[in-house]
Design a protein around this motif. Structure first.
Motif, PDB file in Angstrom:
ATOM      1  N   SER A  34       9.366  -5.052  -7.011  1.00 53.21           N
ATOM      2  CA  SER A  34       8.188  -5.900  -6.432  1.00 53.21           C
ATOM      3  C   SER A  34       7.014  -4.743  -6.423  1.00 53.21           C
ATOM      4  O   SER A  34       6.837  -3.501  -6.315  1.00 53.21           O
ATOM      5  CB  SER A  34       8.191  -6.284  -5.032  1.00 53.21           C
ATOM      6  OG  SER A  34       6.930  -6.873  -4.863  1.00 53.21           O
ATOM      7  N   THR A  35       5.916  -5.610  -7.070  1.00 51.02           N
ATOM      8  CA  THR A  35       4.520  -4.556  -7.318  1.00 51.02           C
ATOM      9  C   THR A  35       3.459  -5.175  -6.312  1.00 51.02           C
ATOM     10  O   THR A  35       2.406  -4.795  -6.386  1.00 51.02           O
ATOM     11  CB  THR A  35       4.098  -4.669  -8.603  1.00 51.02           C
ATOM     12  OG1 THR A  35       3.878  -6.095  -9.127  1.00 51.02           O
ATOM     13  CG2 THR A  35       5.136  -4.095  -9.523  1.00 51.02           C
ATOM     14  N   VAL A  37       2.140  -7.946  -2.768  1.00 50.20           N
ATOM     15  CA  VAL A  37       2.144  -8.422  -1.352  1.00 50.20           C
ATOM     16  C   VAL A  37       2.889  -9.529  -1.120  1.00 50.20           C
ATOM     17  O   VAL A  37       2.798 -10.390  -2.024  1.00 50.20           O
ATOM     18  CB  VAL A  37       0.641  -8.289  -0.579  1.00 50.20           C
ATOM     19  CG1 VAL A  37       0.190  -6.661  -0.823  1.00 50.20           C
ATOM     20  CG2 VAL A  37      -0.242  -9.090  -1.350  1.00 50.20           C
ATOM     21  N   SER A  50       3.612  -0.138  -3.312  1.00 48.83           N
ATOM     22  CA  SER A  50       4.709  -1.131  -3.573  1.00 48.83           C
ATOM     23  C   SER A  50       6.080  -0.412  -3.804  1.00 48.83           C
ATOM     24  O   SER A  50       6.128   0.616  -3.848  1.00 48.83           O
ATOM     25  CB  SER A  50       4.192  -1.883  -4.555  1.00 48.83           C
ATOM     26  OG  SER A  50       4.584  -1.294  -5.922  1.00 48.83           O
ATOM     27  N   THR A  51       6.784  -1.215  -3.538  1.00 45.64           N
ATOM     28  CA  THR A  51       8.537  -0.784  -3.862  1.00 45.64           C
ATOM     29  C   THR A  51       8.459  -0.280  -5.420  1.00 45.64           C
ATOM     30  O   THR A  51       9.033   0.815  -5.353  1.00 45.64           O
ATOM     31  CB  THR A  51       9.518  -1.855  -3.725  1.00 45.64           C
ATOM     32  OG1 THR A  51       9.332  -2.607  -2.525  1.00 45.64           O
ATOM     33  CG2 THR A  51      10.955  -1.449  -4.077  1.00 45.64           C
ATOM     34  N   ARG A  72       4.165  -2.206   0.826  1.00 43.56           N
ATOM     35  CA  ARG A  72       3.482  -3.347   1.033  1.00 43.56           C
ATOM     36  C   ARG A  72       4.266  -4.561   0.384  1.00 43.56           C
ATOM     37  O   ARG A  72       3.876  -5.749   0.718  1.00 43.56           O
ATOM     38  CB  ARG A  72       2.096  -3.424   0.125  1.00 43.56           C
ATOM     39  CG  ARG A  72       2.103  -3.202  -1.228  1.00 43.56           C
ATOM     40  CD  ARG A  72       0.843  -3.447  -1.776  1.00 43.56           C
ATOM     41  NE  ARG A  72       0.856  -3.511  -3.293  1.00 43.56           N
ATOM     42  CZ  ARG A  72       0.832  -2.360  -4.228  1.00 43.56           C
ATOM     43  NH1 ARG A  72       0.573  -1.112  -3.564  1.00 43.56           N
ATOM     44  NH2 ARG A  72       0.944  -2.454  -5.407  1.00 43.56           N
ATOM     45  N   SER A  73       5.290  -4.168  -0.209  1.00 43.23           N
ATOM     46  CA  SER A  73       6.156  -5.411  -0.865  1.00 43.23           C
ATOM     47  C   SER A  73       6.981  -6.128   0.059  1.00 43.23           C
ATOM     48  O   SER A  73       7.582  -5.480   1.178  1.00 43.23           O
ATOM     49  CB  SER A  73       7.154  -4.746  -1.928  1.00 43.23           C
ATOM     50  OG  SER A  73       6.404  -4.103  -2.841  1.00 43.23           O
TER      51      SER A  73
END
Length: 446
Positions: A34-35, A37, A50-51, A72-73
């Motif tokens: 994931s990039t 939110v 992000s992840t 944030r992911s």
């Protein structure tokens, strides 16, 4: 993170941070991770990684901290968010959003504001303030870095520079002065704007002066190499783990003065010879080497950063020469003597320089006139081409031997008759005859 943003950054740092929009993305349990939110789209000056961004860091060392910290992911469930453990391991499935973890905010930095980066600790080590302050920047494997931003020193200008042996004197104006304000310098292995440029030396040379025509001496013996670049700037140095603020970097072109090369005067030796020596300060074109005797020309064109000793920079034409080799040639004839046969005689000539036989293109041969009748004749050799010198040798034409017609025994004597040479050679060319007697056929006993 809004208030934190203003509390953590200086006014100059804030001007170098660029706001970023953050898109929405669901939980992803494999690459690409994931990039985004989990909530609505948002934007901000500070934001959590992000992840995918956390996993893109080079190693756990870059992610490690004193405690877990949020990404944030979204995590695996609607009440989960991804985290990073204190030892730097990314947990994509996440932790309950009600858990208490730390935050490591990230931000986008306008790279056009960054002059250069250095290790957060001891990355800008300098010698004592003074002409010899430049100190080698050693390889640092730290994961913490600081930046030197271009900010607040817009009036600084380098007005002149001149080399003083291995050192350089730099004049400047418009510097910002104060207790933390310096005239600093760096040496790089290639232009600072070129990808992969490395700072090899850094130093705070002197406390900045506000005078209109101030100057500073920078000692560079053993530090500045061929193809290196020197930059001078006015900076506010704030110490380890603090951002520094500086003027634009001004490259000081170090012009080294060198002598115009001189052409050599050589002597032919049968091999290729170099008449103008190469050097690091100029490039050569034209004829720089040759084998044959003659006069040649080469052109020396200065490389960047060099000037001739007289201050000029135009290409120079250099003449050089290979002189003929002066010798007394060794001359031999195909025959040193001939027997008269009524025809012109012309022995072939061999000419040598020591043991080396020379080509006929390297000499001229002149024969004496005649060479038909009995007598001694001269052959003259005069060198040319790659040689100078001369030598004369001679050969003979001998009379043809007489033919005995009759030998008669007499009292205590012998009567010898032979055919006259007049029938074969003009009488005027005959000056006499010789008779030889012996008591054995080998003519060894009288």
């Amino acid at each position: 993170m809004g208030r934190l943003y203003y509390d953590l950054f200086s006014k100059q740092e804030l001007s170098a941070v660029e706001k970023r929009a953050l898109g929405v993305n669901d939980y992803v349990n494999q690459e690409p991770y994931s990039t985004g939110v989990s909530g609505p789209e948002t934007s901000g000056d500070l934001w959590a990684l992000s992840t995918a961004e956390a996993l893109a860091l080079p190693s756990n060392d870059f992610r490690s901290a004193t405690d877990h910290w949020w990404l944030r992911s979204p995590g695996e469930g609607s009440t989960f968010a991804a985290i990073v453990s204190g030892d730097g391991v990314v947990y994509n499935r996440g932790s309950l959003v009600n858990d208490v973890h730390g935050v490591r905010p990230a931000f986008n930095l306008n790279l056009e504001s960054v002059l250069f980066t250095s290790a957060a600790e001891r990355g800008k080590s300098s010698g004592d303030v003074g002409a010899d302050a430049l100190q080698e920047v050693r390889t640092n494997r730290t994961s913490e870095w600081k930046v030197t931003l271009q900010s607040g020193h817009e009036d600084f200008r380098v007005t002149d520079s001149s080399p003083l042996g291995d050192d350089v004197s730099v004049k400047y104006t418009g510097a910002k002065n104060g207790t933390k304000e310096y005239i600093s310098a760096i040496i790089t292995d290639k232009p600072i704007t070129e990808a992969g440029a490395k700072i090899t030396y850094y130093g705070r040379i002197e406390n900045a002066s506000s005078e209109d025509d101030a100057s500073v001496l920078i000692k560079m013996a053993g530090k500045f190499r061929e193809n290196d670049h020197l930059y001078v700037f006015n900076e506010q140095y704030n110490g380890d783990k603090e951002t520094d603020y500086a003027s634009a970097l001004t490259e000081v072109v170090i012009t080294k003065k060198i002598a115009v090369p001189t052409g050599k005067e050589l002597t032919y030796n049968g091999k290729s010879q170099t008449g103008v020596a190469a050097d690091t300060g100029y490039a050569l074109s034209g004829t720089t080497s040759a084998a044959n005797a003659g006069t040649y020309k080469a052109t020396a064109t200065l490389k960047e950063g060099y000037a001739w000793n007289d201050g000029s920079s135009d290409p120079k034409t250099i003449s050089w020469k290979i002189n003929k080799k002066a010798i007394t040639p060794a001359v031999t004839l195909s025959a040193a003597a001939f027997t008269y046969n009524g025809k012109v005689r012309k022995p072939t000539v061999t000419v040598k320089d020591g043991s080396t036989r020379l080509d006929a293109s390297q000499y001229d041969v002149t024969y004496a006139s005649g060479r038909k009748n009995v007598g001694t004749y001269k052959v003259a050799v005069k060198m040319k081409g790659n040689y100078s010198g001369s030598k004369a040798v001679s050969f003979k034409i001998n009379p043809k031997g007489a033919t005995l017609s009759k030998v008669t025994k007499a009292k205590k004597a012998a009567v010898v008759k032979w055919e006259k040479q007049a029938a074969k050679m003009a009488t005027s060319r005959i000056t006499g005859y010789q008779i030889q007697l012996a008591t054995n056929s080998k003519f060894t006993k009288n």
